[in-house]
Write an enzyme that holds these catalytic residues in place. Structure first.
Site, PDB file in Angstrom:
ATOM      1  CB  SER A  24      -1.017   0.005   1.223  1.00  0.00           C
ATOM      2  OG  SER A  24      -1.733   1.140   1.271  1.00  0.00           O
ATOM      3  CE  LYS A  75      -2.575  -2.922  -0.444  1.00  0.00           C
ATOM      4  NZ  LYS A  75      -3.651  -3.047  -1.717  1.00  0.00           N
ATOM      5  CG  HIS A  98      -4.815  -1.977   3.730  1.00  0.00           C
ATOM      6  ND1 HIS A  98      -5.219  -1.585   2.592  1.00  0.00           N
ATOM      7  CD2 HIS A  98      -4.156  -1.044   4.454  1.00  0.00           C
ATOM      8  CE1 HIS A  98      -4.460  -0.395   2.445  1.00  0.00           C
ATOM      9  NE2 HIS A  98      -3.887   0.019   3.611  1.00  0.00           N
ATOM     10  CG  ASN A  99      -7.015  -2.636  -0.980  1.00  0.00           C
ATOM     11  OD1 ASN A  99      -6.190  -2.462  -0.209  1.00  0.00           O
ATOM     12  ND2 ASN A  99      -6.649  -2.686  -2.135  1.00  0.00           N
ATOM     13  CD  GLU A 158      -8.069   2.046  -0.066  1.00  0.00           C
ATOM     14  OE1 GLU A 158      -8.268   2.151  -1.161  1.00  0.00           O
ATOM     15  OE2 GLU A 158      -6.899   1.852   0.416  1.00  0.00           O
TER      16      GLU A 158
END
Length: 302
Positions: free
Chosen positions: A121, A173, A176-177, A180
């Site tokens: 990221s 990840k 994480h997205n 987001e």
């Protein structure tokens, strides 16, 4: 350390240049000759083929891929396998599905090769600010990569970590997205609500106020303030929001694990909704409201 970079698009090129600035040796290959020349101008060593790239690396080799998820990753690995030797490391720094990374890690282990998945990221700001990296793979392989990871990160001991076995980096990840997506949707809804109120609010000013001392301050808010400062009325921006795929994977994983994720799920659905200018569902809602309540229907073109 020395490594080979495959895929010199914007993010790959920026990562290569940060590594070069940190004193590492980087050789690179891309199908775009312009991209290879950019690396050479930055001090890297260009290659005209995968064969030339691998041949020029000292054993044990590290080959870092920055290619699109899915078939391009498998195709690149298939071309690399005959060129690599026992103990070499293949790194996938793109946004691959973690299940693919588990499979690839198992396949590589069976060939006495190391596979490391690096969920990355940082976007276009990573070159200057450093990248956040979630790393999956064996201890041996990750330790070999440590010098490069410490250079790419915001600091040697911040912004990156070995989170587990192959696949775990891309799994973290992915989540994480998904987070987001939810954060972005919350900011968007809040600013939209304020924009509708008749206080003649200055959105750029409010974003700047929130950036300092507020419990909702974040890097996403920093970027929001920057965007509003450049274009307060968002002129010329179409109400179409794309998704890279990781939000979908996150929601599917939540379903598979029976783990409630309503915010991330609705944020994803809102992105889908943004792309349907003539939504059948929205027109159906209007028709139903007219039937049961006599509510007015806005005709097309009116």
């Amino acid at each position: 350390m020395e490594l080979g970079m495959i895929g010199l698009g914007r993010m790959g090129a920026n990562m290569a240049e940060r590594l070069l600035e940190g004193g590492h040796t980087v050789a690179g290959f891309d199908f775009s000759r312009d991209a290879v020349e950019r690396l050479e101008k930055a001090g890297g060593r260009g290659a005209s083929s995968l064969e030339q790239l691998v041949e020029g690396l000292k054993a044990p080799r590290v080959v870092w891929m920055m290619v699109p998820a899915g078939a391009p990753v498998d195709d690149t690995i298939a071309k690399l396998l005959p060129l690599l030797d026992r103990g070499d490391v293949i790194v996938d720094g793109g946004n691959s599905n973690y299940k693919d990374s588990i499979r690839r890690g198992s396949d590589m282990a069976g060939k006495d090769l190391h596979f490391v998945d690096v969920g990355t990221s940082g976007g276009v700001w990573g070159k200057a600010e450093g990248y956040s990296m979630m790393v999956g793979g064996s201890n041996e392989a990750v330790e070999r990569l440590r010098p490069a990871l410490e250079t790419l990160a915001p600091a040697a001991d911040k912004g990156w970590g070995h989170v587990g076995a192959s696949g775990s980096g891309h799994f973290v990840k992915m989540v994480h997205n998904g987070i987001e997506y939810g954060m972005m949707q919350a900011y968007a809804e809040g600013f939209a609500l304020m924009e509708k109120k008749d206080f003649d609010l200055d959105m750029a000013q409010i974003a700047e106020i929130w950036r300092h001392g507020s419990v909702v301050r974040s890097w996403l808010l920093d970027l929001t303030a920057r965007a509003l400062g450049e274009n307060p009325s968002l002129d010329g921006i179409e109400a179409w929001v794309n998704d890279s795929g990781e939000g979908r994977w996150t929601v599917q994983e939540a379903v598979d694990l029976a783990s409630p994720a309503p915010v991330m799920t609705m944020a994803l659905m809102q992105r889908f909704s943004s792309r349907d200018e003539n939504s059948y569902a929205h027109r159906m809602l209007s028709a139903m409201r007219n039937q049961f309540g006599g509510h007015a229907i806005k005709k097309s073109g009116s």
